[in-house]
Design a protein around this motif. Structure first.
Motif, mmCIF file in Angstrom:
data_model
loop_
_atom_site.group_PDB
_atom_site.id
_atom_site.type_symbol
_atom_site.label_atom_id
_atom_site.label_comp_id
_atom_site.label_asym_id
_atom_site.label_seq_id
_atom_site.Cartn_x
_atom_site.Cartn_y
_atom_site.Cartn_z
ATOM 1 N N THR A 127 -2.778 2.132 -22.193
ATOM 2 C CA THR A 127 -2.433 3.432 -22.788
ATOM 3 C C THR A 127 -1.152 3.438 -23.600
ATOM 4 O O THR A 127 -0.897 4.382 -24.344
ATOM 5 C CB THR A 127 -2.324 4.497 -21.681
ATOM 6 O OG1 THR A 127 -1.330 4.077 -20.731
ATOM 7 C CG2 THR A 127 -3.661 4.674 -20.969
ATOM 8 N N THR A 128 -0.307 2.423 -23.473
ATOM 9 C CA THR A 128 0.948 2.399 -24.223
ATOM 10 C C THR A 128 1.065 1.113 -25.026
ATOM 11 O O THR A 128 0.528 0.058 -24.641
ATOM 12 C CB THR A 128 2.167 2.507 -23.286
ATOM 13 O OG1 THR A 128 2.277 1.302 -22.503
ATOM 14 C CG2 THR A 128 2.031 3.714 -22.366
ATOM 15 N N GLU A 129 1.778 1.179 -26.134
ATOM 16 C CA GLU A 129 1.998 -0.002 -26.956
ATOM 17 C C GLU A 129 2.840 -1.035 -26.212
ATOM 18 O O GLU A 129 2.698 -2.238 -26.419
ATOM 19 C CB GLU A 129 2.671 0.385 -28.270
ATOM 20 C CG GLU A 129 1.718 0.955 -29.296
ATOM 21 C CD GLU A 129 0.590 0.006 -29.636
ATOM 22 O OE1 GLU A 129 0.867 -1.136 -30.075
ATOM 23 O OE2 GLU A 129 -0.583 0.397 -29.461
ATOM 24 N N GLU A 130 3.711 -0.564 -25.344
ATOM 25 C CA GLU A 130 4.538 -1.482 -24.556
ATOM 26 C C GLU A 130 3.651 -2.362 -23.676
ATOM 27 O O GLU A 130 3.861 -3.577 -23.571
ATOM 28 C CB GLU A 130 5.526 -0.701 -23.686
ATOM 29 C CG GLU A 130 6.424 -1.597 -22.842
ATOM 30 C CD GLU A 130 7.368 -0.787 -21.968
ATOM 31 O OE1 GLU A 130 7.128 0.424 -21.799
ATOM 32 O OE2 GLU A 130 8.333 -1.371 -21.459
ATOM 33 N N ALA A 131 2.656 -1.735 -23.037
ATOM 34 C CA ALA A 131 1.746 -2.488 -22.182
ATOM 35 C C ALA A 131 0.905 -3.465 -23.005
ATOM 36 O O ALA A 131 0.645 -4.597 -22.587
ATOM 37 C CB ALA A 131 0.839 -1.536 -21.404
ATOM 38 N N VAL A 132 0.468 -3.012 -24.181
ATOM 39 C CA VAL A 132 -0.312 -3.877 -25.070
ATOM 40 C C VAL A 132 0.510 -5.092 -25.486
ATOM 41 O O VAL A 132 0.047 -6.239 -25.416
ATOM 42 C CB VAL A 132 -0.785 -3.098 -26.315
ATOM 43 C CG1 VAL A 132 -1.412 -4.057 -27.335
ATOM 44 C CG2 VAL A 132 -1.780 -2.012 -25.928
ATOM 45 N N GLU A 133 1.747 -4.871 -25.891
ATOM 46 C CA GLU A 133 2.618 -5.963 -26.327
ATOM 47 C C GLU A 133 2.878 -6.951 -25.192
ATOM 48 O O GLU A 133 2.931 -8.165 -25.412
ATOM 49 C CB GLU A 133 3.937 -5.390 -26.846
ATOM 50 C CG GLU A 133 3.791 -4.638 -28.169
ATOM 51 C CD GLU A 133 5.079 -3.968 -28.594
ATOM 52 O OE1 GLU A 133 6.103 -4.152 -27.893
ATOM 53 O OE2 GLU A 133 5.083 -3.262 -29.625
ATOM 54 N N ALA A 134 3.023 -6.412 -23.976
ATOM 55 C CA ALA A 134 3.283 -7.276 -22.829
ATOM 56 C C ALA A 134 2.083 -8.184 -22.563
ATOM 57 O O ALA A 134 2.238 -9.376 -22.272
ATOM 58 C CB ALA A 134 3.594 -6.433 -21.595
ATOM 59 N N ARG A 135 0.874 -7.619 -22.652
ATOM 60 C CA ARG A 135 -0.320 -8.434 -22.415
ATOM 61 C C ARG A 135 -0.470 -9.505 -23.489
ATOM 62 O O ARG A 135 -0.759 -10.669 -23.186
ATOM 63 C CB ARG A 135 -1.573 -7.568 -22.365
ATOM 64 C CG ARG A 135 -2.867 -8.385 -22.225
ATOM 65 C CD ARG A 135 -4.071 -7.515 -21.957
ATOM 66 N NE ARG A 135 -3.981 -6.868 -20.651
ATOM 67 C CZ ARG A 135 -4.949 -6.100 -20.137
ATOM 68 N NH1 ARG A 135 -6.064 -5.895 -20.833
ATOM 69 N NH2 ARG A 135 -4.801 -5.533 -18.963
ATOM 70 N N ILE A 136 -0.273 -9.129 -24.738
ATOM 71 C CA ILE A 136 -0.413 -10.091 -25.825
ATOM 72 C C ILE A 136 0.649 -11.185 -25.720
ATOM 73 O O ILE A 136 0.392 -12.360 -26.001
ATOM 74 C CB ILE A 136 -0.329 -9.379 -27.189
ATOM 75 C CG1 ILE A 136 -1.484 -8.371 -27.335
ATOM 76 C CG2 ILE A 136 -0.363 -10.392 -28.320
ATOM 77 C CD1 ILE A 136 -2.868 -8.961 -27.197
ATOM 78 N N ALA A 137 1.853 -10.797 -25.295
ATOM 79 C CA ALA A 137 2.938 -11.780 -25.148
ATOM 80 C C ALA A 137 2.587 -12.840 -24.117
ATOM 81 O O ALA A 137 2.972 -14.013 -24.256
ATOM 82 C CB ALA A 137 4.236 -11.068 -24.774
ATOM 83 N N ARG A 138 1.853 -12.442 -23.078
ATOM 84 C CA ARG A 138 1.467 -13.395 -22.037
ATOM 85 C C ARG A 138 0.563 -14.497 -22.583
ATOM 86 O O ARG A 138 0.490 -15.590 -22.015
ATOM 87 C CB ARG A 138 0.767 -12.657 -20.889
ATOM 88 C CG ARG A 138 1.719 -11.879 -19.997
ATOM 89 C CD ARG A 138 0.978 -10.915 -19.102
ATOM 90 N NE ARG A 138 -0.103 -11.540 -18.352
ATOM 91 C CZ ARG A 138 -1.030 -10.853 -17.677
ATOM 92 N NH1 ARG A 138 -1.011 -9.528 -17.700
ATOM 93 N NH2 ARG A 138 -1.968 -11.488 -17.001
ATOM 94 N N GLN A 139 -0.112 -14.223 -23.678
ATOM 95 C CA GLN A 139 -1.017 -15.210 -24.255
ATOM 96 C C GLN A 139 -0.273 -16.413 -24.835
ATOM 97 O O GLN A 139 -0.887 -17.437 -25.133
ATOM 98 C CB GLN A 139 -1.873 -14.556 -25.345
ATOM 99 C CG GLN A 139 -2.758 -13.429 -24.837
ATOM 100 C CD GLN A 139 -3.517 -12.727 -25.952
ATOM 101 O OE1 GLN A 139 -3.351 -13.061 -27.132
ATOM 102 N NE2 GLN A 139 -4.335 -11.748 -25.599
ATOM 103 N N GLY A 140 1.040 -16.280 -24.961
ATOM 104 C CA GLY A 140 1.840 -17.369 -25.514
ATOM 105 C C GLY A 140 1.766 -18.648 -24.716
ATOM 106 O O GLY A 140 2.036 -19.734 -25.247
#
Length: 266
Positions: A127-140
């Protein structure tokens, strides 16, 4: 539906064991690195045991008790804290475990696993861009260069490819991304066709293999995500993995199945 992750909580029993282990080790003037080398685990894992953030196996305790000349005191304490042969429960911080794992094996029956999601696909669950960014960052961890990238084996139900998430455009981008990621040498994506008696009915999961070859699992439930390294849990997941991999298509055939599904969203 996104699974809400619980915050890790401290296990008093593991903390008590870790403190006693540290006192015994320091009394003998033995370094953590020595114990780690002796028991064939990493210094970081040794530190976690003494901090009460990782449970010790009986084999580990027997080796350490003998080396520190503890006369069985560490073994007795371990047995007192492991009633009826079952390790005391502990919750781990999964993102930390995930980032330190050398290999991840995941089974997903409904959606694409988070480590392989596109931004648009992820936005449909968070629901938040912060959560989206955190998930995508984990893909690193899959493409990092500072240390070896994590190996990922993703077992996906064929139904995942046909569940409409967001819009056809979102699905098209997501399946194209799966094909791109499947070309990386450290990533294996296999489609599981559940014909006949279905496999993997216990729910989605991820099993992380750590540097010292120990395992930790993350189980998705309707209420919350559960992180565990209990032998009984890992044994059950090993059986599930074996059955799923027996039904999984080879990589090249899986890519063909993804391309076929892509036609529906084009």
């Amino acid at each position: 539906m996104a699974v809400r992750r619980t915050r890790p909580r401290e296990s008093a029993a593991l903390v008590a064991f870790g403190r006693q282990l540290r006192r015994t080790r320091e009394a003998k003037d033995v370094k953590q690195e020595t114990i780690a080398n002796l028991t064939k685990i990493s210094p970081a894992q040794q530190s976690r045991i003494e901090a009460g953030k990782r449970r010790a196996t009986r084999q580990y305790v027997e080796i350490v008790d003998d080396h520190l000349e503890a006369s069985g005191s560490l073994i007795n304490l371990w047995e007192d804290l492991n009633k009826d042969g079952h390790p005391v429960p502990i919750w781990f911080d999964w993102p930390q475990i995930e980032s330190e794992a050398t290999e991840l094996i995941t089974w997903q029956h409904s959606i694409v696993p988070g480590l392989l999601q596109t931004v648009s696909y992820t936005r449909e669950f968070l629901t938040t861009e912060e959560a989206v960014e955190a998930r995508i960052a984990r893909q690193g961890i899959l493409t990092r260069e500072s240390s070896p990238p994590t190996a990922l084996v993703a077992l996906l139900s064929e139904a995942v490819l046909y569940h409409l998430v967001g819009s056809p455009e979102v699905m098209r981008e997501q399946l194209e991304h799966l094909l791109t990621m499947s070309k990386l040498p450290n990533i294996t994506i296999q489609v599981v066709r559940n014909n006949g008696r279905p496999a993997g009915t216990g729910g989605a999961f991820v099993v992380a293999t750590m540097e010292d070859r120990s395992e930790v699992a993350y189980l998705e439930t309707t209420i919350r995500g559960i992180t565990t390294d209990a032998p009984a849990d890992l044994g059950a997941l090993s059986d599930a993995q074996r059955e799923l991999r027996a039904r999984a298509l080879p990589e090249d055939q899986s890519q063909d199945v993804i391309r076929k599904a892509l036609e529906q969203w084009t």
